[in-house]
Design a protein around this motif. Structure first.
Motif, PDB file in Angstrom:
ATOM      1  N   PRO A 144     -11.370 -21.414  30.069  1.00 14.90           N
ATOM      2  CA  PRO A 144     -11.458 -21.642  28.619  1.00 14.90           C
ATOM      3  C   PRO A 144     -12.836 -21.350  28.048  1.00 14.90           C
ATOM      4  CG  PRO A 144     -10.242 -23.421  29.669  1.00 14.90           C
ATOM      5  CD  PRO A 144     -10.833 -22.596  30.770  1.00 14.90           C
ATOM      6  N   LYS A 171     -13.331 -17.513  27.874  1.00 14.55           N
ATOM      7  CA  LYS A 171     -12.496 -16.834  26.890  1.00 14.55           C
ATOM      8  C   LYS A 171     -12.850 -17.197  25.445  1.00 14.55           C
ATOM      9  CE  LYS A 171      -8.397 -16.256  29.819  1.00 14.55           C
ATOM     10  NZ  LYS A 171      -6.967 -16.602  29.990  1.00 14.55           N
ATOM     11  N   SER A 172     -13.535 -18.314  25.244  1.00 15.50           N
ATOM     12  CA  SER A 172     -13.830 -18.766  23.886  1.00 15.50           C
ATOM     13  C   SER A 172     -14.989 -17.987  23.268  1.00 15.50           C
ATOM     14  CB  SER A 172     -14.178 -20.262  23.899  1.00 15.50           C
ATOM     15  OG  SER A 172     -14.593 -20.680  22.625  1.00 15.50           O
ATOM     16  N   GLU A 173     -14.787 -17.523  22.066  1.00 16.47           N
ATOM     17  CA  GLU A 173     -15.852 -16.813  21.353  1.00 16.47           C
ATOM     18  C   GLU A 173     -16.911 -17.777  20.830  1.00 16.47           C
ATOM     19  OE1 GLU A 173     -14.064 -14.518  18.285  1.00 16.47           O
ATOM     20  OE2 GLU A 173     -13.009 -13.159  19.653  1.00 16.47           O
ATOM     21  N   GLN A 174     -16.612 -19.077  20.851  1.00 18.06           N
ATOM     22  CA  GLN A 174     -17.548 -20.078  20.351  1.00 18.06           C
ATOM     23  C   GLN A 174     -18.473 -20.625  21.434  1.00 18.06           C
ATOM     24  OE1 GLN A 174     -17.505 -20.521  17.062  1.00 18.06           O
ATOM     25  NE2 GLN A 174     -15.783 -19.079  16.999  1.00 18.06           N
ATOM     26  N   SER A 175     -18.255 -20.224  22.681  1.00 17.57           N
ATOM     27  CA  SER A 175     -19.063 -20.754  23.784  1.00 17.57           C
ATOM     28  C   SER A 175     -20.521 -20.328  23.645  1.00 17.57           C
ATOM     29  CB  SER A 175     -18.520 -20.276  25.132  1.00 17.57           C
ATOM     30  OG  SER A 175     -17.244 -20.807  25.370  1.00 17.57           O
TER      31      SER A 175
END
Length: 371
Positions: free
Chosen positions: A291, A294-298
């Protein structure tokens, strides 16, 4: 492919990665030595920063080497388990000790990496201007590095405790002629109380088969001495179990405090240590970090820890295949394409992608993604 052939293939791959890691260590060591020689001739702060940066690179290279050594030891243990009757109980225990020793070296090297990062952050902080915005950021970086070092040292102590237990188990496996379990406390008490029933002469040639419950005549002094040793071994095993439990409990307390005091970046750094401590041989570690990848907010710091954990996890072939199914290839390639990715993140992402690309299908998918 039967389990033994699979284990031997796994060993060959691990040894190949180890050879590449050793080449990288040699190159990094040469660069570090050249920078240290240059720094001796100059009082420039920039030269000291360069040495500190190269020291981090060198320690990172050694960490890759120790990670590969763990993979080699793990493969050797798999061979020992798959060989069945070809290996005795003591040989299997020796393989377990070898893996535990490799994990201790890896944990010690990881602590050295964190020490090098702390030294680098301190130099950068001391170099910065008083009251500047950069100085405040560098102060946070230094604090995070110090926390990571503390966690690495706790991780090292836990691995050392596990090694001690493995060594005790190996000694126990060599103590009798059979591989049946021995109650060392009971056997030791029996011997110390004179179960041998032999002569007083300590040099009398005789022996005891504790596993079968049958004790041939041995000297009283020798029997008492062996009895005391066995009871001491029993106490040591018990004490090491308590120490290991306390280490895990202490680590949980430290992790809990850090999770409360630090940002989400530090939270994931500590979670990554848990991956290395307990999930390296299961699919849980891979699924737990996907997760974040895959998250663009990481955040970049979280991505760096995720890629580093994936790099270590995918040494195992089963984890490699699982990561491919979970979409790790596309996620890692996306990380490599980020324009704001620092060099340390790119290095760990490349390491993870190299492990994944050992699979021909994965390599083709990475190519289609533009890697």
């Amino acid at each position: 492919m039967n389990p033994l052939e699979h284990a031997r293939t796994k060993l060959a791959r691990a040894e190949e990665k180890l050879a590449k890691a050793e080449d990288r260590v040699a190159s990094a060591e040469t660069a570090l030595e050249d920078a240290e020689d240059a720094a001796k001739k100059s009082e420039d702060v920039a030269a000291k920063v360069k040495v500190a940066e190269l020291k981090v690179d060198f320690c990172d290279a050694r960490l890759s080497q120790s990670r590969a050594e763990v993979a080699v030891a793990d493969a050797q243990l798999s061979i020992a388990k798959s060989s069945g009757s070809e290996f005795g109980a003591s040989s299997l225990e020796e393989a377990k000790v070898g893996l535990a020793e490799a994990k201790v070296r890896h944990a010690r090297t990881e602590a050295e990496v964190q020490e090098a990062k702390v030294a680098l952050c301190k130099i950068q902080y001391d170099k910065s201007a008083e009251g500047s915005q950069d100085r405040a950021l560098l102060a946070k970086n230094l604090e995070s590095a110090q926390n990571a070092l503390e966690s690495a040292q706790i991780f090292l102590s836990s691995e050392q405790a596990l090694l001690d237990l493995a060594i005790k188990s190996l000694r126990a496996s060599k103590g009798g002629s059979r591989s049946a379990p021995v109650d060392f406390a009971i056997a030791g008490a029996a011997l110390e109380n004179g179960a041998g029933g032999g002569a007083e002469d300590e040099d009398e040639l005789s022996y005891a088969n504790i596993n079968s419950g049958y004790v041939k005549p041995l000297s009283k002094k020798l029997g008492q001495r062996i009895g005391r040793d066995l009871q001491e071994l029993s106490r040591n095993l018990h004490e090491h179990s308590i120490v290991l439990g306390r280490n895990i409990q202490d680590q949980s307390v430290v992790l809990g405090r850090n999770l409360q005091d630090q940002s989400r970046d530090l939270m994931f750094r500590l979670q990554a240590i848990i991956f290395r401590l307990g999930l390296q041989t299961s699919g849980k570690g891979v699924r737990a970090i996907m997760p974040v990848l895959k998250s663009e907010q990481s955040h970049l710091a979280m991505l760096e820890e995720a890629c580093g954990a994936l790099w270590g996890l995918t040494i195992d072939e089963d984890n490699e295949r699982l990561a491919g199914r979970e979409g790790a290839i596309e996620a890692v390639v996306a990380v490599l394409k980020r324009p704001d990715a620092p060099e340390s993140l790119l290095e760990k992402a490349c390491g993870a992608l190299c492990n994944l690309a050992y699979n021909a299908e994965h390599k083709a998918r990475a190519g289609r993604e533009g890697a």
